[in-house]
Write a protein that holds these residues in place. Structure first.
Motif, PDB file in Angstrom:
ATOM      1  N   LYS A  99      -7.130   3.500  -3.722  1.00 39.57           N
ATOM      2  CA  LYS A  99      -6.157   2.444  -3.438  1.00 39.57           C
ATOM      3  C   LYS A  99      -6.730   1.078  -3.797  1.00 39.57           C
ATOM      4  O   LYS A  99      -6.019   0.201  -4.293  1.00 39.57           O
TER       5      LYS A  99
ATOM      6  N   GLU B 225       1.615   5.838 -10.499  1.00 39.96           N
ATOM      7  CA  GLU B 225       1.920   6.074  -9.092  1.00 39.96           C
ATOM      8  C   GLU B 225       3.017   5.108  -8.671  1.00 39.96           C
ATOM      9  O   GLU B 225       3.095   3.982  -9.160  1.00 39.96           O
ATOM     10  N   ARG B 226       3.864   5.545  -7.745  1.00 41.15           N
ATOM     11  CA  ARG B 226       4.968   4.704  -7.292  1.00 41.15           C
ATOM     12  C   ARG B 226       4.962   4.642  -5.759  1.00 41.15           C
ATOM     13  O   ARG B 226       4.508   5.568  -5.103  1.00 41.15           O
ATOM     14  N   ASN B 227       5.523   3.574  -5.227  1.00 41.25           N
ATOM     15  CA  ASN B 227       5.640   3.466  -3.768  1.00 41.25           C
ATOM     16  C   ASN B 227       7.042   3.833  -3.303  1.00 41.25           C
ATOM     17  O   ASN B 227       7.536   3.351  -2.295  1.00 41.25           O
ATOM     18  N   HIS B 228       7.711   4.687  -4.056  1.00 40.63           N
ATOM     19  CA  HIS B 228       9.031   5.192  -3.707  1.00 40.63           C
ATOM     20  C   HIS B 228       9.158   6.616  -4.234  1.00 40.63           C
ATOM     21  O   HIS B 228       8.423   7.026  -5.132  1.00 40.63           O
TER      22      HIS B 228
ATOM     23  N   GLN C  47      10.728  -1.559  -9.820  1.00 37.22           N
ATOM     24  CA  GLN C  47      10.259  -0.469  -8.969  1.00 37.22           C
ATOM     25  C   GLN C  47      10.749   0.875  -9.464  1.00 37.22           C
ATOM     26  O   GLN C  47      10.028   1.857  -9.451  1.00 37.22           O
TER      27      GLN C  47
ATOM     28  N   HIS D 245      -5.442  11.937  -2.812  1.00 36.99           N
ATOM     29  CA  HIS D 245      -4.481  11.853  -1.707  1.00 36.99           C
ATOM     30  C   HIS D 245      -4.695  13.023  -0.753  1.00 36.99           C
ATOM     31  O   HIS D 245      -3.750  13.699  -0.348  1.00 36.99           O
TER      32      HIS D 245
ATOM     33  N   GLU E  87       5.769   8.237  -1.263  1.00 37.31           N
ATOM     34  CA  GLU E  87       5.200   7.855  -2.546  1.00 37.31           C
ATOM     35  C   GLU E  87       5.453   8.978  -3.549  1.00 37.31           C
ATOM     36  O   GLU E  87       5.685  10.128  -3.171  1.00 37.31           O
TER      37      GLU E  87
ATOM     38  N   THR F 219       4.626  10.770   2.193  1.00 40.53           N
ATOM     39  CA  THR F 219       4.584   9.356   2.569  1.00 40.53           C
ATOM     40  C   THR F 219       5.631   8.540   1.817  1.00 40.53           C
ATOM     41  O   THR F 219       5.572   7.315   1.813  1.00 40.53           O
TER      42      THR F 219
END
Length: 300
Positions: A182, A98-101, A21, A58, A85, A83
């Motif tokens: 997405k 893209e990252r989710n953190h 991650q 976005h 992200e 968010t």
């Protein structure tokens, strides 16, 4: 013994997932991490190409913070959304991943704008006066209301990269575009407009609605907007744009000509930190990256 192995397996799994991650945040492609310097930007100075991507893909989210990472041969931009992200962009402002953190800014060495190279001739400051005068109104640009050259009239239809279409009738419909990306994470192409489309143009006499029938007409209108803004204060989309030729301040051109006589400037960008310090990033034809403060002092 079995419980120890069980907890060890959980720990290893967590560690692997964490590396997967977060590992992408620890480097700029092709650069030694020790050579990378980070600057937190005024959000208006995120690359305009990156801001355009965020506005399309976005559109329902907000930009919380932005950064530029500068190495010896390349640089890139980072954007944190509201968010949690984050998005990574290359030196052209094109999406890298893209990252989710959030972006891990604490992993990098912070740059110092005020610390210029000490071997620069002091007399250069007088020679650069005209160039600094050209930039002195920058704070006023930020205080003034941003102008829009034109905006699309709803409803309008976007043709997505897979040839499907999304009609935008309300602001909420923009979320459909975000949802499409997405569901199609490998697609980095932008949607195109279905013509004809109406746009509202801002003129000296007020707003005027016209119909655009093709990409060529739209490009012509966008070109007029760009030319018209050259003699006006830049709006947010123009800040941090790529600079070429006469757009680059004379003192930087002179430095490169004197110290890199066999190289050409591919492009430069003028940026501003969150603290209000102005600096330049310059890309040469041999891929060398140079950094200057607003007095044209070379940054370490």
């Amino acid at each position: 013994m079995k419980s120890i192995k069980f907890f060890l397996a959980i720990f290893i799994s967590f560690f692997i997932n964490s590396c997967s991650q977060f590992g992408d945040s620890l480097f700029l492609p092709g650069e030694d991490p020790e050579d990378i310097v980070l600057y937190e930007l005024d959000n208006e100075y995120l690359a305009p190409e990156s801001k355009e991507y965020i506005s399309f893909v976005h559109s329902s989210k907000e930009l919380n913070s932005s950064y530029i990472l500068v190495g010896k041969k390349t640089y890139g931009f980072e954007a944190n959304l509201n968010t949690n992200e984050s998005l990574s962009f290359d030196e052209d402002g094109e999406l890298r991943l893209e990252r989710n953190h959030p972006f891990l800014a604490d992993k990098y060495k912070k740059g110092d704008i005020k610390n210029g190279s000490k071997d620069r001739d002091k007399g250069d400051k007088d020679r650069d006066k005209d160039d600094k005068d050209r930039d002195k109104d920058d704070k006023d640009w930020d205080r003034e209301e941003k102008e829009k050259c034109f905006e699309l009239v709803m409803p309008y239809t976007l043709i997505m990269p897979d040839a499907s279409s999304i009609t935008i009738e309300t602001e909420e419909d923009r979320e459909k575009v975000e949802e499409w990306y997405k569901n199609n994470p490998d697609s980095k192409d932008r949607p195109s407009l279905e013509y004809p489309v109406d746009i509202v143009i801002a003129t000296d006499e007020g707003e005027r609605t016209i119909t655009v029938d093709s990409d060529d007409e739209m490009r012509e209108i966008q070109g007029r907007c760009e030319r018209g803004r050259k003699d006006k204060d830049r709006d947010g989309k123009d800040k941090c744009r790529k600079l070429h030729g006469d757009d680059i301040v004379d003192c930087i051109l002179e430095y490169v000509n004197s110290n890199y006589p066999n190289e050409e400037i591919v492009h430069a960008r003028r940026l501003k930190t969150k603290d209000g310090d102005v600096f330049y990033v310059v890309k040469l034809s041999d891929s060398t990256i140079l950094k200057f403060n607003d007095s044209c002092e070379l940054l370490d």
